[in-house]
Design a protein around this motif. Sequence first.
Motif, mmCIF file in Angstrom:
data_model
loop_
_atom_site.group_PDB
_atom_site.id
_atom_site.type_symbol
_atom_site.label_atom_id
_atom_site.label_comp_id
_atom_site.label_asym_id
_atom_site.label_seq_id
_atom_site.Cartn_x
_atom_site.Cartn_y
_atom_site.Cartn_z
ATOM 1 N N TYR A 69 0.823 -1.211 0.000
ATOM 2 C CA TYR A 69 0.000 0.000 0.000
ATOM 3 C C TYR A 69 0.861 1.267 0.000
ATOM 4 C CZ TYR A 69 0.673 1.096 4.972
ATOM 5 O OH TYR A 69 1.205 1.456 6.177
ATOM 6 N N GLN A 70 2.041 1.204 0.627
ATOM 7 C CA GLN A 70 2.925 2.364 0.629
ATOM 8 C C GLN A 70 3.450 2.655 -0.777
ATOM 9 O OE1 GLN A 70 5.573 0.766 3.699
ATOM 10 N NE2 GLN A 70 5.126 2.575 4.942
ATOM 11 N N ILE A 71 3.838 1.609 -1.468
ATOM 12 C CA ILE A 71 4.325 1.767 -2.839
ATOM 13 C C ILE A 71 3.217 2.322 -3.725
ATOM 14 C CG2 ILE A 71 5.192 0.532 -4.876
ATOM 15 C CD1 ILE A 71 6.629 -1.377 -2.931
ATOM 16 N N GLU A 72 2.014 1.784 -3.582
ATOM 17 C CA GLU A 72 0.880 2.257 -4.393
ATOM 18 C C GLU A 72 0.563 3.724 -4.108
ATOM 19 O OE1 GLU A 72 -2.074 -0.671 -3.387
ATOM 20 O OE2 GLU A 72 -1.390 -2.056 -4.950
ATOM 21 N N GLN A 73 0.628 4.131 -2.838
ATOM 22 C CA GLN A 73 0.370 5.530 -2.490
ATOM 23 C C GLN A 73 1.410 6.461 -3.112
ATOM 24 O OE1 GLN A 73 0.313 5.550 1.785
ATOM 25 N NE2 GLN A 73 -1.875 5.089 1.893
ATOM 26 N N ILE A 74 2.660 6.055 -3.078
ATOM 27 C CA ILE A 74 3.726 6.886 -3.640
ATOM 28 C C ILE A 74 3.585 6.981 -5.156
ATOM 29 C CG2 ILE A 74 6.220 7.088 -3.941
ATOM 30 C CD1 ILE A 74 6.404 5.685 -1.139
ATOM 31 N N ILE A 75 3.250 5.875 -5.807
ATOM 32 C CA ILE A 75 3.018 5.902 -7.255
ATOM 33 C C ILE A 75 1.889 6.870 -7.578
ATOM 34 C CG2 ILE A 75 2.141 4.558 -9.231
ATOM 35 C CD1 ILE A 75 3.715 2.158 -8.087
ATOM 36 N N GLU A 76 0.814 6.812 -6.801
ATOM 37 C CA GLU A 76 -0.334 7.699 -7.023
ATOM 38 C C GLU A 76 0.067 9.172 -6.878
ATOM 39 O OE1 GLU A 76 -4.489 8.493 -4.716
ATOM 40 O OE2 GLU A 76 -3.941 6.394 -5.067
ATOM 41 N N ILE A 77 0.858 9.483 -5.865
ATOM 42 C CA ILE A 77 1.308 10.868 -5.655
ATOM 43 C C ILE A 77 2.195 11.319 -6.812
ATOM 44 C CG2 ILE A 77 2.780 12.349 -4.214
ATOM 45 C CD1 ILE A 77 1.745 10.659 -1.791
ATOM 46 N N LEU A 78 3.158 10.484 -7.202
ATOM 47 C CA LEU A 78 4.066 10.862 -8.283
ATOM 48 C C LEU A 78 3.347 11.020 -9.612
ATOM 49 C CD1 LEU A 78 7.154 8.620 -7.407
ATOM 50 C CD2 LEU A 78 6.884 11.079 -6.988
ATOM 51 N N GLN A 79 2.362 10.153 -9.878
ATOM 52 C CA GLN A 79 1.579 10.277 -11.107
ATOM 53 C C GLN A 79 0.691 11.519 -11.057
ATOM 54 O OE1 GLN A 79 -0.310 6.410 -11.376
ATOM 55 N NE2 GLN A 79 1.305 5.628 -12.714
ATOM 56 N N GLY A 80 0.128 11.803 -9.900
ATOM 57 C CA GLY A 80 -0.709 13.003 -9.743
ATOM 58 C C GLY A 80 0.065 14.289 -9.983
#
Length: 84
Positions: A69-80
Amino acid sequence: MTRREKLIKRFLSIPKDFTWEELVSLLSVFGFEEVSTGKTGGYRRRFLNDAGVIITLHKPHPQNILKRYQIEQIIEILQGEELL
């Protein structure tokens, strides 16, 4: 393929063994630096870039491996932020 590109590709594959040190290296590629949160920061870590984007998460312990979930959250932030 450069070392940076390999690290980004590995991160985006959401591996089960992505370490905290790899994350710190990855975030530095995108201009993030770890911000000191004072004496009582504990395991909570904050990363900030020049655009003012903040990523806050808990440093994993006792193992040094990030949760999915941490990796997914960081991916979401970077893509955003259109960094990926």
